[in-house]
Design a protein around this motif. Structure first.
Motif, PDB file in Angstrom:
ATOM      1  N   TYR A  18       0.836  -1.199   0.000  1.00 30.62           N
ATOM      2  CA  TYR A  18       0.000   0.000   0.000  1.00 30.62           C
ATOM      3  C   TYR A  18       0.873   1.252   0.000  1.00 30.62           C
ATOM      4  N   LEU A  19       2.157   1.109   0.327  1.00 32.13           N
ATOM      5  CA  LEU A  19       3.155   2.156   0.116  1.00 32.13           C
ATOM      6  C   LEU A  19       4.184   1.588  -0.856  1.00 32.13           C
ATOM      7  N   PRO A  20       4.134   1.969  -2.124  1.00 32.90           N
ATOM      8  CA  PRO A  20       5.002   1.355  -3.129  1.00 32.90           C
ATOM      9  C   PRO A  20       6.484   1.582  -2.839  1.00 32.90           C
ATOM     10  N   GLU A  21       7.292   0.626  -3.260  1.00 32.61           N
ATOM     11  CA  GLU A  21       8.737   0.710  -3.013  1.00 32.61           C
ATOM     12  C   GLU A  21       9.360   1.919  -3.692  1.00 32.61           C
ATOM     13  N   PHE A  22       8.918   2.266  -4.901  1.00 31.07           N
ATOM     14  CA  PHE A  22       9.522   3.418  -5.598  1.00 31.07           C
ATOM     15  C   PHE A  22       9.333   4.689  -4.787  1.00 31.07           C
TER      16      PHE A  22
ATOM     17  N   HIS B  55      -1.646 -10.443   0.683  1.00 32.92           N
ATOM     18  CA  HIS B  55      -2.941 -10.640   0.015  1.00 32.92           C
ATOM     19  C   HIS B  55      -3.955  -9.542   0.368  1.00 32.92           C
ATOM     20  N   LEU B  56      -3.485  -8.332   0.575  1.00 36.45           N
ATOM     21  CA  LEU B  56      -4.371  -7.235   0.954  1.00 36.45           C
ATOM     22  C   LEU B  56      -5.483  -7.020  -0.065  1.00 36.45           C
ATOM     23  N   TYR B  57      -5.156  -7.122  -1.351  1.00 38.31           N
ATOM     24  CA  TYR B  57      -6.138  -6.866  -2.408  1.00 38.31           C
ATOM     25  C   TYR B  57      -6.545  -8.121  -3.164  1.00 38.31           C
TER      26      TYR B  57
ATOM     27  N   VAL C 259      -2.270  11.921 -10.362  1.00 38.83           N
ATOM     28  CA  VAL C 259      -3.551  12.088  -9.678  1.00 38.83           C
ATOM     29  C   VAL C 259      -4.073  10.745  -9.184  1.00 38.83           C
ATOM     30  N   GLN C 260      -4.031   9.726 -10.037  1.00 39.06           N
ATOM     31  CA  GLN C 260      -4.514   8.404  -9.625  1.00 39.06           C
ATOM     32  C   GLN C 260      -3.682   7.835  -8.490  1.00 39.06           C
ATOM     33  N   PHE C 261      -2.386   8.078  -8.535  1.00 33.77           N
ATOM     34  CA  PHE C 261      -1.518   7.603  -7.459  1.00 33.77           C
ATOM     35  C   PHE C 261      -1.901   8.249  -6.134  1.00 33.77           C
ATOM     36  N   VAL C 262      -2.128   9.555  -6.153  1.00 34.25           N
ATOM     37  CA  VAL C 262      -2.510  10.273  -4.940  1.00 34.25           C
ATOM     38  C   VAL C 262      -3.856   9.766  -4.417  1.00 34.25           C
ATOM     39  N   ILE C 263      -4.826   9.584  -5.312  1.00 28.59           N
ATOM     40  CA  ILE C 263      -6.127   9.061  -4.889  1.00 28.59           C
ATOM     41  C   ILE C 263      -5.963   7.657  -4.305  1.00 28.59           C
ATOM     42  N   SER C 264      -5.112   6.853  -4.926  1.00 27.27           N
ATOM     43  CA  SER C 264      -4.921   5.481  -4.441  1.00 27.27           C
ATOM     44  C   SER C 264      -4.369   5.466  -3.021  1.00 27.27           C
ATOM     45  N   LEU C 265      -3.490   6.410  -2.696  1.00 25.27           N
ATOM     46  CA  LEU C 265      -2.916   6.449  -1.356  1.00 25.27           C
ATOM     47  C   LEU C 265      -3.965   6.776  -0.297  1.00 25.27           C
ATOM     48  N   LEU C 266      -5.061   7.386  -0.705  1.00 23.52           N
ATOM     49  CA  LEU C 266      -6.152   7.664   0.225  1.00 23.52           C
ATOM     50  C   LEU C 266      -6.931   6.409   0.584  1.00 23.52           C
ATOM     51  N   HIS C 267      -6.948   5.427  -0.311  1.00 18.39           N
ATOM     52  CA  HIS C 267      -7.877   4.308  -0.164  1.00 18.39           C
ATOM     53  C   HIS C 267      -7.240   2.930  -0.009  1.00 18.39           C
ATOM     54  N   ARG C 268      -5.968   2.763  -0.298  1.00 17.84           N
ATOM     55  CA  ARG C 268      -5.422   1.413  -0.401  1.00 17.84           C
ATOM     56  C   ARG C 268      -4.760   0.892   0.876  1.00 17.84           C
ATOM     57  N   SER C 269      -4.773   1.649   1.967  1.00 13.20           N
ATOM     58  CA  SER C 269      -4.152   1.173   3.201  1.00 13.20           C
ATOM     59  C   SER C 269      -5.024   0.105   3.861  1.00 13.20           C
ATOM     60  N   PRO C 270      -4.442  -0.754   4.680  1.00 13.56           N
ATOM     61  CA  PRO C 270      -5.228  -1.809   5.348  1.00 13.56           C
ATOM     62  C   PRO C 270      -6.372  -1.271   6.191  1.00 13.56           C
ATOM     63  N   ARG C 271      -6.126  -0.183   6.957  1.00 12.12           N
ATOM     64  CA  ARG C 271      -7.190   0.357   7.805  1.00 12.12           C
ATOM     65  C   ARG C 271      -8.338   0.915   6.964  1.00 12.12           C
ATOM     66  N   ARG C 272      -8.004   1.545   5.857  1.00 12.03           N
ATOM     67  CA  ARG C 272      -9.039   2.090   4.975  1.00 12.03           C
ATOM     68  C   ARG C 272      -9.846   0.952   4.349  1.00 12.03           C
ATOM     69  N   MET C 273      -9.164  -0.107   3.937  1.00 13.05           N
ATOM     70  CA  MET C 273      -9.853  -1.270   3.374  1.00 13.05           C
ATOM     71  C   MET C 273     -10.779  -1.883   4.418  1.00 13.05           C
ATOM     72  N   ASP C 274     -10.302  -1.972   5.645  1.00 13.03           N
ATOM     73  CA  ASP C 274     -11.116  -2.533   6.721  1.00 13.03           C
ATOM     74  C   ASP C 274     -12.340  -1.656   6.974  1.00 13.03           C
TER      75      ASP C 274
ATOM     76  N   ASN D 243     -12.950  -4.699  -3.149  1.00 17.46           N
ATOM     77  CA  ASN D 243     -11.890  -4.613  -4.162  1.00 17.46           C
ATOM     78  C   ASN D 243     -12.398  -3.899  -5.414  1.00 17.46           C
ATOM     79  N   ASP D 244     -13.617  -4.250  -5.826  1.00 19.59           N
ATOM     80  CA  ASP D 244     -14.210  -3.563  -6.983  1.00 19.59           C
ATOM     81  C   ASP D 244     -14.466  -2.091  -6.673  1.00 19.59           C
ATOM     82  N   LEU D 245     -14.926  -1.820  -5.440  1.00 14.85           N
ATOM     83  CA  LEU D 245     -15.180  -0.443  -5.032  1.00 14.85           C
ATOM     84  C   LEU D 245     -13.893   0.370  -5.041  1.00 14.85           C
TER      85      LEU D 245
END
Length: 293
Positions: A21-25, A63-65, A113-128, A160-162
């Motif tokens: 959820y935090l990419p290596e790059f 296996h987060l996603y 923009v998509q990367f920034v939006i993804s960081l808002l939603h892809r963390s484990p707590r946000r998924m939970d 995941n679809d959401l």
């Protein structure tokens, strides 16, 4: 026969198990000699735990996603290796251009923009959080049983679809793509930190004072804004004050992990990092909304 033999010895397709959820790059920008400082607080009463690790060793969950259905492991992990990998690759290239002050393309802009939006939603707590919210909405549906594995899997796959819908939204994405991108070097003795929730959002994204901020290195910041004076309001602050304010915001909003380039901010992190309670001013989603200084 030769074709059959050759096919038999093709290397297997790599299946990603650790979903970052935090990419290596992104995390590599905080490294020194290949290592960064990772801070977690394992239990509420404990002091923070500091450790030097490689970017590959932090910011992931197994296996987060992953989907629970699919004909193969490759199909079930498609969100990680196809969707997020594409977003991260585009963002990595766009950041290099931004660093080199090169003109970016429309694809670069959308990628950031998509990367920034993804960081808002892809963390484990946000998924939970999303899974719990969907479960609540399903409780009135006849036949739904949240204790049943089949229904738990259904919730997981729907979220995941959401996630894809949220990141590629036909409503939100064009709105944010319409913002300008400002690169802000930060000249301070202190260094910016980052976290599992490193995004700072304004109150609303449609007004003229709207902004989104992301530290993308210990001494650099990206600001998305409609108006240049919004970015100037931040960049013209005394930079020690700016770093203090940004680090305070990022640490208080963090839910799982803090990342730093060194251990200078340890006491600052210790005082503010409490992943067990929502920070003051946070919405139901755990995110704080900020105003232009």
């Amino acid at each position: 026969m030769a074709l059959e033999a050759r096919a038999r010895y093709l290397p297997p397709v790599s299946i990603p198990v650790d979903h970052h959820y935090l990419p290596e790059f992104y995390l590599r920008r905080w490294t020194r000699a290949g290592k960064l400082y990772r801070y977690v607080r394992p239990i509420e009463s404990a002091r923070i735990h500091q450790k030097k690790v490689s970017p590959a060793a932090v910011g992931y969950e197994s296996h987060l996603y992953s989907y629970t259905t699919g004909d193969s492991d490759h199909e079930r992990t498609r969100l990680e290796h196809s969707y997020f990998q594409l977003i991260d690759d585009r963002a990595a290239k766009a950041l290099v251009k931004l660093e080199n002050m090169e003109p970016g393309s429309a694809i670069d802009h959308v990628g950031l923009v998509q990367f920034v939006i993804s960081l808002l939603h892809r963390s484990p707590r946000r998924m939970d959080y999303l899974r719990k919210e969907l479960t609540k909405r399903m409780l009135d549906v006849t036949g739904f049983d949240p204790s049943r594995t089949r229904d738990q899997n259904m919730i997981r796959d729907h979220v995941n679809d959401l996630l894809v819908d949220l990141i590629s939204s036909d409503t939100v994405l064009p709105e944010l793509v319409g913002m300008k991108v400002f690169r802000v070097p930060v000249h301070s003795m202190r260094r910016l930190v980052t976290s599992d929730i490193p995004i700072m959002l304004s109150q609303g994204t449609r007004n003229q004072g709207a902004f989104i901020m992301l530290p993308y290195a210990p001494d650099r910041l990206i600001i998305f804004a409609r108006e240049e004076n919004v970015a100037l309001a931040f960049s013209t602050q005394e930079h020690d004050v700016l770093v203090n304010g940004l680090n305070d915001a990022i640490i208080r909003q963090a839910q799982q992990v803090i990342i730093a380039a060194d251990d200078v901010e340890r006491a600052f992190i210790e005082e503010r990092f409490n992943p067990f309670t929502a920070p003051d001013g946070a919405g139901d989603d755990g995110l704080i909304r900020w105003i232009v200084p």
